[in-house]
Design an enzyme around this catalytic site. Sequence first.
Site, short mmCIF file in Angstrom:
data_model
loop_
_atom_site.label_atom_id
_atom_site.label_comp_id
_atom_site.label_asym_id
_atom_site.label_seq_id
_atom_site.Cartn_x
_atom_site.Cartn_y
_atom_site.Cartn_z
N LYS A 92 34.79 75.42 -60.63
CA LYS A 92 35.23 74.65 -61.80
C LYS A 92 35.71 73.28 -61.33
CE LYS A 92 38.57 75.31 -65.64
NZ LYS A 92 39.55 76.27 -66.17
N SER B 137 38.65 77.56 -70.87
CA SER B 137 38.08 76.29 -70.47
C SER B 137 37.03 76.39 -69.37
CB SER B 137 39.20 75.35 -70.00
OG SER B 137 39.88 75.92 -68.90
N SER C 148 41.55 81.20 -69.53
CA SER C 148 40.36 80.38 -69.31
C SER C 148 39.32 80.99 -68.39
CB SER C 148 40.74 79.02 -68.76
OG SER C 148 41.06 78.18 -69.83
N1 GLN Z 1 42.79 78.22 -74.09
C1 GLN Z 1 44.07 78.08 -73.42
C2 GLN Z 1 44.59 76.67 -73.57
O1 GLN Z 1 43.90 75.87 -74.10
C3 GLN Z 1 43.97 78.50 -72.01
C4 GLN Z 1 43.51 77.47 -71.07
C5 GLN Z 1 43.45 77.90 -69.65
O2 GLN Z 1 43.63 79.08 -69.34
N2 GLN Z 1 43.27 76.94 -68.78
O3 GLN Z 1 45.66 76.37 -73.18
#
Ligand code: GLN
Length: 486
Positions: A77, A152, A176
Amino acid sequence: MYKKSAIEIRDLFLEKKISAIEITKYFLNRIEKYDKDLNCYINVLKDRAFKKANELDQKLKENKFVGKLASIPIAIKDNMHILDEITTCGSKFLTNYKAVFNSTLVDLLEEQGAIIIGKTNLDEFAMGSSCEDSSFFPTKNPWNLKCVSGGSSGGSAASVAARLTPIGFGSDTGGSVRQPAAFCSTVGYKPTYGRVSRYGLVAFGSSFDQIGPIATNSKDIALIMEVIGKHCPKDSTSLKLPLETYLDNMPTSFENIKIGIPYHFLEQLKPQVRKNFDDAINILTQKKVQIIDVDLDILKYCLAVYYIIATAEASTNLARFDGIRYGKRSKEAKTLNEIYELSREEGFGEEVKRRIMLGTYVLSSGYLDAYYKKAQKVRTLTIKAFEKAFDNCDFVAMPTVPSSCFEIGSIKDPIEMYLQDLFTVPANIAAIPAITVPSGFDKDQKPLGFQMFAPALDDVKLVQYASLVEETFKLTQKIPPLFDKE
Ligand code: GLN
């Protein structure tokens, strides 16, 4: 070869049935052929991959040490540093930012012979649940190109699902790794907080952030954890524990295993998600898993707790992007204040700005006690509630996602997007490990996931039983039809 697991690819290499160069060419070709449909990659690291592959072929010829992950192509990532490569974090702010050091993750993977093949797309600074908030492009779901890949870490999840790489890495602050893994019908794992070094991961919510792998099956996850679950002196939150073995003594039955389900919390489930989850539980019951009801009513506060603490931490972590030290500096700025203001105004996207504003608000003097400190208290209660639940069971299970993948552009309300994280944030709040395995499809042929949580530090047991669950479901090896060809 795309149907093979990471372990199988490595073994072919070790048996000299295929060279590292051939493996690298094969997967780079798949990326070239298919990534235009998906947009998983922000950067493909061809030169780096071939250099490593050459080195591996040479070493194998000379019977030298090649490593546990020899010749396995891996995608990272794009919020983790690789020396001399760009780290964008999916943001315009860092479009040209070249990393000045390697993350510990990348060091450990390469030491063991992995081939880093590219950097994958993400919501800007890992804030989001759909990959639509990347500054560059949304990553599409290989099961349905009209739909999001999740976020994400959508780039890594879609890349693994379409077999453009056998392994991808994500970071999991609130889900994410697991949410996109479930949306794409792959296995996604968030280790216990502190089990995997975060040195070189760009921080979002520091008390939640944890790096985790995405793969087509749990055994590959087990192999990866044997390499990356290692103490790192450069990360102050890294646990001082020895490496553990995951692949030895894998369980072959569910004898004496108890799974707790917070039935009360799951009352509002959408019918299709409910059916998928109940079917999964029925299959496990037939295999003699004992199911009990656990009281985790506190989970209803987790989303609020998460979005208070995560935004507070994000607002301080992102203060380093000031237009002076890293990345973008506005060309319009004439004074010091304008450098800060305009660089941030031009460089950050809408969601990142929203988080910074929310975070500074909950930390401001009038609201600190009402929001931030209260959220911390509820966090402690959540940790205790999980501990109590685990007194009576080995694992807690829930669906991974409240609904299957949605169409690109269909969710406009940020709160609705935050609701995506309902079932994933509890693991980050309680700092415990959690894994998602594919649990089949809804009536529109969109994937769903089955999620299991374990007590802190029970990583080995969780991954091992996830592998057994996965074998029991017999679903993991499904490949999206559009990409199930050479
Ligand atoms: N969807 C969650 C957020 O937007 C988790 C994001 C993540 O785990 N990086 O904060």
